[in-house]
Scaffold this motif. Structure first.
Motif, mmCIF file in Angstrom:
data_model
loop_
_atom_site.group_PDB
_atom_site.id
_atom_site.type_symbol
_atom_site.label_atom_id
_atom_site.label_comp_id
_atom_site.label_asym_id
_atom_site.label_seq_id
_atom_site.Cartn_x
_atom_site.Cartn_y
_atom_site.Cartn_z
ATOM 1 N N GLU A 101 0.828 -1.211 0.000
ATOM 2 C CA GLU A 101 0.000 0.000 0.000
ATOM 3 C C GLU A 101 0.862 1.261 0.000
ATOM 4 O OE1 GLU A 101 -3.320 -0.254 -0.233
ATOM 5 O OE2 GLU A 101 -3.061 -2.429 -0.296
ATOM 6 N N LYS A 102 0.247 2.408 -0.267
ATOM 7 C CA LYS A 102 0.928 3.702 -0.208
ATOM 8 C C LYS A 102 1.457 3.946 1.196
ATOM 9 C CE LYS A 102 -1.694 6.052 -3.776
ATOM 10 N NZ LYS A 102 -2.566 7.176 -4.092
ATOM 11 N N PRO A 103 2.534 4.639 1.334
ATOM 12 C CA PRO A 103 3.332 5.269 0.281
ATOM 13 C C PRO A 103 4.231 4.238 -0.413
ATOM 14 C CG PRO A 103 4.338 5.738 2.398
ATOM 15 C CD PRO A 103 3.068 4.955 2.667
ATOM 16 N N PHE A 104 4.263 4.296 -1.734
ATOM 17 C CA PHE A 104 5.047 3.360 -2.525
ATOM 18 C C PHE A 104 6.497 3.816 -2.594
ATOM 19 C CE2 PHE A 104 0.778 3.320 -4.671
ATOM 20 C CZ PHE A 104 0.370 2.108 -4.122
ATOM 21 N N PRO A 105 7.422 2.881 -2.783
ATOM 22 C CA PRO A 105 8.815 3.285 -3.008
ATOM 23 C C PRO A 105 8.963 3.860 -4.410
ATOM 24 C CG PRO A 105 8.598 0.918 -3.286
ATOM 25 C CD PRO A 105 7.253 1.427 -2.822
ATOM 26 N N ASN A 106 10.091 4.504 -4.657
ATOM 27 C CA ASN A 106 10.343 4.924 -6.039
ATOM 28 C C ASN A 106 10.744 3.694 -6.845
ATOM 29 O OD1 ASN A 106 12.983 4.469 -5.284
ATOM 30 N ND2 ASN A 106 13.734 6.450 -5.909
ATOM 31 N N ILE A 107 10.722 3.815 -8.155
ATOM 32 C CA ILE A 107 11.045 2.666 -9.011
ATOM 33 C C ILE A 107 11.747 3.141 -10.261
ATOM 34 C CG2 ILE A 107 8.779 2.719 -10.112
ATOM 35 C CD1 ILE A 107 8.969 -0.344 -10.381
ATOM 36 N N THR A 108 12.721 2.348 -10.677
ATOM 37 C CA THR A 108 13.371 2.525 -11.967
ATOM 38 C C THR A 108 13.332 1.169 -12.646
ATOM 39 O OG1 THR A 108 14.861 4.215 -11.073
ATOM 40 C CG2 THR A 108 15.523 3.153 -13.134
ATOM 41 N N ALA A 109 12.836 1.125 -13.871
ATOM 42 C CA ALA A 109 12.781 -0.117 -14.630
ATOM 43 C C ALA A 109 13.731 -0.001 -15.815
ATOM 44 C CB ALA A 109 11.360 -0.385 -15.111
ATOM 45 N N VAL A 110 14.550 -1.026 -16.000
ATOM 46 C CA VAL A 110 15.595 -0.981 -17.002
ATOM 47 C C VAL A 110 15.533 -2.236 -17.861
ATOM 48 C CG1 VAL A 110 18.096 -0.844 -17.348
ATOM 49 C CG2 VAL A 110 17.061 0.276 -15.367
ATOM 50 N N GLY A 111 15.600 -2.057 -19.171
ATOM 51 C CA GLY A 111 15.730 -3.183 -20.079
ATOM 52 C C GLY A 111 17.205 -3.509 -20.244
ATOM 53 N N VAL A 112 17.550 -4.778 -20.093
ATOM 54 C CA VAL A 112 18.937 -5.227 -20.203
ATOM 55 C C VAL A 112 19.007 -6.398 -21.174
ATOM 56 C CG1 VAL A 112 19.532 -4.445 -17.870
ATOM 57 C CG2 VAL A 112 18.729 -6.783 -18.214
ATOM 58 N N ASN A 113 20.206 -6.777 -21.583
ATOM 59 C CA ASN A 113 20.300 -7.882 -22.532
ATOM 60 C C ASN A 113 20.841 -9.166 -21.923
ATOM 61 O OD1 ASN A 113 23.029 -7.374 -22.348
ATOM 62 N ND2 ASN A 113 23.215 -6.516 -24.395
ATOM 63 N N TRP A 114 21.136 -9.172 -20.610
ATOM 64 C CA TRP A 114 21.645 -10.395 -19.987
ATOM 65 C C TRP A 114 21.418 -10.367 -18.493
ATOM 66 C CZ3 TRP A 114 25.731 -11.725 -16.611
ATOM 67 C CH2 TRP A 114 26.055 -13.086 -16.590
ATOM 68 N N LEU A 115 20.855 -11.447 -17.954
ATOM 69 C CA LEU A 115 20.683 -11.622 -16.507
ATOM 70 C C LEU A 115 21.045 -13.054 -16.110
ATOM 71 C CD1 LEU A 115 17.317 -9.713 -15.841
ATOM 72 C CD2 LEU A 115 19.613 -9.005 -15.138
ATOM 73 N N ALA A 116 22.101 -13.584 -16.687
ATOM 74 C CA ALA A 116 22.630 -14.909 -16.340
ATOM 75 C C ALA A 116 21.571 -16.007 -16.406
ATOM 76 C CB ALA A 116 23.291 -14.869 -14.966
ATOM 77 N N GLY A 117 20.738 -15.979 -17.439
ATOM 78 C CA GLY A 117 19.728 -17.009 -17.618
ATOM 79 C C GLY A 117 18.365 -16.675 -17.032
ATOM 80 N N PHE A 118 18.253 -15.541 -16.355
ATOM 81 C CA PHE A 118 16.988 -15.102 -15.775
ATOM 82 C C PHE A 118 16.384 -14.031 -16.664
ATOM 83 C CE2 PHE A 118 19.493 -16.889 -12.413
ATOM 84 C CZ PHE A 118 18.583 -17.627 -11.680
ATOM 85 N N GLN A 119 15.074 -13.785 -16.498
ATOM 86 C CA GLN A 119 14.387 -12.778 -17.294
ATOM 87 C C GLN A 119 14.048 -11.523 -16.498
ATOM 88 O OE1 GLN A 119 11.653 -16.145 -18.363
ATOM 89 N NE2 GLN A 119 11.324 -14.818 -20.135
ATOM 90 N N PHE A 120 14.201 -11.593 -15.168
ATOM 91 C CA PHE A 120 13.769 -10.519 -14.286
ATOM 92 C C PHE A 120 14.681 -10.483 -13.066
ATOM 93 C CE2 PHE A 120 11.421 -9.270 -10.471
ATOM 94 C CZ PHE A 120 10.864 -8.062 -10.848
ATOM 95 N N GLU A 121 14.968 -9.277 -12.596
ATOM 96 C CA GLU A 121 15.753 -9.089 -11.373
ATOM 97 C C GLU A 121 15.230 -7.846 -10.662
ATOM 98 O OE1 GLU A 121 20.414 -8.181 -10.270
ATOM 99 O OE2 GLU A 121 19.962 -9.569 -11.904
ATOM 100 N N ILE A 122 15.211 -7.883 -9.334
ATOM 101 C CA ILE A 122 14.768 -6.746 -8.536
ATOM 102 C C ILE A 122 15.821 -6.428 -7.490
ATOM 103 C CG2 ILE A 122 13.358 -8.257 -7.069
ATOM 104 C CD1 ILE A 122 11.479 -5.796 -6.654
ATOM 105 N N LYS A 123 16.198 -5.162 -7.421
ATOM 106 C CA LYS A 123 17.197 -4.666 -6.465
ATOM 107 C C LYS A 123 16.521 -3.619 -5.596
ATOM 108 C CE LYS A 123 21.709 -2.341 -6.454
ATOM 109 N NZ LYS A 123 21.478 -1.895 -5.109
ATOM 110 N N VAL A 124 16.790 -3.662 -4.283
ATOM 111 C CA VAL A 124 16.082 -2.796 -3.343
ATOM 112 C C VAL A 124 17.042 -2.184 -2.325
ATOM 113 C CG1 VAL A 124 14.402 -2.832 -1.440
ATOM 114 C CG2 VAL A 124 13.902 -4.028 -3.550
ATOM 115 N N ILE A 125 16.767 -0.947 -1.957
ATOM 116 C CA ILE A 125 17.338 -0.334 -0.758
ATOM 117 C C ILE A 125 16.160 -0.102 0.172
ATOM 118 C CG2 ILE A 125 18.544 1.637 0.245
ATOM 119 C CD1 ILE A 125 19.835 2.063 -2.547
ATOM 120 N N ALA A 126 16.275 -0.624 1.387
ATOM 121 C CA ALA A 126 15.167 -0.520 2.348
ATOM 122 C C ALA A 126 15.661 0.060 3.658
ATOM 123 C CB ALA A 126 14.549 -1.897 2.600
ATOM 124 N N ARG A 127 14.764 0.755 4.321
ATOM 125 C CA ARG A 127 15.038 1.252 5.669
ATOM 126 C C ARG A 127 14.847 0.088 6.630
ATOM 127 N NH1 ARG A 127 12.269 2.881 9.706
ATOM 128 N NH2 ARG A 127 10.246 2.704 8.714
#
Length: 135
Positions: A101-127
Motif C-alpha cells: 500500500e501507499k506510500p510506494f517506493p520509487n522505481i526505476t525499470a531498465v531493459g537489459v540484454n543479460w541476466l545470467a539465464g533469468f528474465q527478471f531481477e529486482i534490487k532494493v534499498i530498504a530502511r
C-alpha cells in the motif's frame, strides 16, 4: 553494530556462494539488497516467467525479513528485465500483488540484454526499523 554487516536469508540459494556475493549489506539503518532473481534453491532459474518474478519477490522478502525489515520499508527499487516490451504484461501483475500500500517506493525499470539465464531481477534499498537495527 559494525558500520556494515552481511544479511543472509534463512535458506539461501546457491547463487550467493557460486558467484561470491552477499545477499544484502546492512549499514547505518539501511539494507542494500543485491539484485534478486527467481532462483530455485539450487540456483537454477524458475522457467515460468510469472513464477520467476514471484520467486524473486519471495527471495527478496526472505532477505528483508532476516534483517528485521519488509518491502513496506523499501525506499528505492530497481527492476531489470530482458524484454520489457514483451514481458511487461506478465511481470506487472505479479509486481502489483507484492507492492503493498501507499506510500510506494520509487522505481526505476531498465531493459537489459543479460541476466545470467533469468528474465527478471529486482534490487532494493530498504530502511531498517530502529528496533531491528539494534539487534
Amino acid at each position: 553494530m559494525a558500520d556494515r554487516d552481511v544479511v543472509y536469508p534463512a535458506n539461501p540459494h546457491a547463487l550467493y556462494d557460486h558467484h561470491r556475493y552477499s545477499p544484502a549489506v546492512r549499514s547505518k539503518g539501511f539494507l542494500f539488497v543485491s539484485g534478486q532473481v527467481g532462483a530455485r534453491q539450487d540456483g537454477s532459474p524458475e522457467p515460468d516467467l510469472a513464477a520467476q518474478v514471484q520467486l524473486a519477490f519471495d527471495n527478496l522478502n526472505a532477505i528483508l525479513s532476516a534483517a528485521g525489515s519488509s518491502f513496506a520499508n523499501a525506499v528505492d527499487v530497481t527492476l531489470f528485465m530482458i524484454d520489457p516490451e514483451a514481458d511487461f504484461d506478465t511481470i506487472w501483475p505479479v509486481l502489483q500483488a507484492n507492492w503493498g500500500e501507499k506510500p510506494f517506493p520509487n522505481i526505476t525499470a531498465v531493459g537489459v540484454n543479460w541476466l545470467a539465464g533469468f528474465q527478471f531481477e529486482i534490487k532494493v534499498i530498504a530502511r531498517i526499523p530502529e528496533e531491528a537495527d539494534h539487534g
